[in-house]
Scaffold this active site. Sequence first.
Site, PDB file in Angstrom:
ATOM      1  N   HIS A 131       0.833  -1.203   0.000  1.00 50.69           N
ATOM      2  CA  HIS A 131       0.000   0.000   0.000  1.00 50.69           C
ATOM      3  C   HIS A 131       0.873   1.261   0.000  1.00 50.69           C
ATOM      4  O   HIS A 131       0.680   2.164  -0.823  1.00 50.69           O
ATOM      5  CB  HIS A 131      -0.915  -0.030   1.237  1.00 50.69           C
ATOM      6  CG  HIS A 131      -1.799   1.163   1.379  1.00 50.69           C
ATOM      7  ND1 HIS A 131      -3.076   1.201   0.873  1.00 50.69           N
ATOM      8  CD2 HIS A 131      -1.599   2.360   1.988  1.00 50.69           C
ATOM      9  CE1 HIS A 131      -3.624   2.374   1.160  1.00 50.69           C
ATOM     10  NE2 HIS A 131      -2.741   3.098   1.839  1.00 50.69           N
ATOM     11  N   GLU A 132       1.828   1.320   0.913  1.00 47.40           N
ATOM     12  CA  GLU A 132       2.681   2.512   1.013  1.00 47.40           C
ATOM     13  C   GLU A 132       3.605   2.645  -0.197  1.00 47.40           C
ATOM     14  O   GLU A 132       3.878   3.763  -0.641  1.00 47.40           O
ATOM     15  CB  GLU A 132       3.469   2.519   2.318  1.00 47.40           C
ATOM     16  CG  GLU A 132       2.605   2.615   3.575  1.00 47.40           C
ATOM     17  CD  GLU A 132       1.684   3.832   3.643  1.00 47.40           C
ATOM     18  OE1 GLU A 132       2.006   4.889   3.059  1.00 47.40           O
ATOM     19  OE2 GLU A 132       0.624   3.736   4.295  1.00 47.40           O
ATOM     20  N   HIS A 135       1.648   4.423  -2.713  1.00 50.10           N
ATOM     21  CA  HIS A 135       1.633   5.873  -2.481  1.00 50.10           C
ATOM     22  C   HIS A 135       2.929   6.529  -2.938  1.00 50.10           C
ATOM     23  O   HIS A 135       2.908   7.594  -3.548  1.00 50.10           O
ATOM     24  CB  HIS A 135       1.407   6.182  -0.999  1.00 50.10           C
ATOM     25  CG  HIS A 135      -0.009   6.036  -0.547  1.00 50.10           C
ATOM     26  ND1 HIS A 135      -1.097   6.483  -1.270  1.00 50.10           N
ATOM     27  CD2 HIS A 135      -0.518   5.505   0.598  1.00 50.10           C
ATOM     28  CE1 HIS A 135      -2.209   6.230  -0.606  1.00 50.10           C
ATOM     29  NE2 HIS A 135      -1.884   5.624   0.535  1.00 50.10           N
ATOM     30  N   HIS A 141      -5.606   6.586  -2.707  1.00 48.15           N
ATOM     31  CA  HIS A 141      -6.490   5.525  -2.228  1.00 48.15           C
ATOM     32  C   HIS A 141      -7.470   5.140  -3.331  1.00 48.15           C
ATOM     33  O   HIS A 141      -7.882   5.972  -4.134  1.00 48.15           O
ATOM     34  CB  HIS A 141      -7.230   5.960  -0.967  1.00 48.15           C
ATOM     35  CG  HIS A 141      -6.339   5.999   0.226  1.00 48.15           C
ATOM     36  ND1 HIS A 141      -6.341   7.035   1.121  1.00 48.15           N
ATOM     37  CD2 HIS A 141      -5.404   5.128   0.671  1.00 48.15           C
ATOM     38  CE1 HIS A 141      -5.439   6.796   2.067  1.00 48.15           C
ATOM     39  NE2 HIS A 141      -4.856   5.649   1.807  1.00 48.15           N
ATOM     40  N   CYS A 142      -7.828   3.879  -3.363  1.00 43.72           N
ATOM     41  CA  CYS A 142      -8.678   3.307  -4.406  1.00 43.72           C
ATOM     42  C   CYS A 142      -9.941   2.742  -3.758  1.00 43.72           C
ATOM     43  O   CYS A 142      -9.884   2.196  -2.657  1.00 43.72           O
ATOM     44  CB  CYS A 142      -7.902   2.199  -5.121  1.00 43.72           C
ATOM     45  SG  CYS A 142      -8.838   1.329  -6.389  1.00 43.72           S
ATOM     46  N   CYS A 147      -8.743  -3.960  -3.418  1.00 49.04           N
ATOM     47  CA  CYS A 147      -7.464  -3.405  -3.873  1.00 49.04           C
ATOM     48  C   CYS A 147      -6.598  -3.058  -2.666  1.00 49.04           C
ATOM     49  O   CYS A 147      -7.090  -2.536  -1.660  1.00 49.04           O
ATOM     50  CB  CYS A 147      -7.685  -2.156  -4.724  1.00 49.04           C
ATOM     51  SG  CYS A 147      -6.142  -1.391  -5.313  1.00 49.04           S
ATOM     52  N   CYS A 166      -5.424  -3.564  -7.749  1.00 45.06           N
ATOM     53  CA  CYS A 166      -6.483  -3.858  -8.715  1.00 45.06           C
ATOM     54  C   CYS A 166      -5.921  -3.595 -10.113  1.00 45.06           C
ATOM     55  O   CYS A 166      -4.815  -3.058 -10.267  1.00 45.06           O
ATOM     56  CB  CYS A 166      -7.717  -2.987  -8.436  1.00 45.06           C
ATOM     57  SG  CYS A 166      -7.466  -1.221  -8.776  1.00 45.06           S
TER      58      CYS A 166
END
Length: 183
Positions: A131-132, A135, A141-142, A147, A166
């Site tokens: 996740h990071e 970024h 954010h999705c 995702c 995703c």
Amino acid sequence: MTEMKILIVTLTYIEKSIIDEIVNNLSSYGLEVDILLDSRKYLPISAFNWERLQYDAEKVLSFLKSIHDFNYDSIIFLADSDGYIDGYNFVFGLTIDNFAIIFLHRLREEFYNRKPDLDLFMKRVVKEVTHEVGHTLGLSHCNTTGCVMNFSNSVEDVDKKQAKFCKNCAHKIEKLSKYLQQK
């Protein structure tokens, strides 16, 4: 040909099996991942909030950015500690520019007075690192269900998402990678 290069820097002891899973997951997107286990970097005591018993994530990341000397597209710091930012009780991670820090403390079952589960902990860490990294590579954010770029307000939210991007988010990373290869 230039691949996007990711550096993972451990600030505290992190199990090797977790590091291996992080590398495997990120490598599956064509990202080149390097690991720095003995970084001589650390969590600055000046960023520790003694009332909250947590690290101020913005102060930690600002400090780490100021002392870095790495040439990577994304630099991810891992700390088996607890972190927060103003306005939030805690954060799993924070990204500023191409730097991110992930705090692992609340990803452990033991934090919630439950039986330790290394496999579940490993899955959560991989998700939050991915996740990071997203970024740091420019993804926001999705809202696509599952995702890895879904916002996580709780460990249950982390558990709901997958450890992968995703199709739309993966496509954005692929486009960025192709752009960098042409440079």
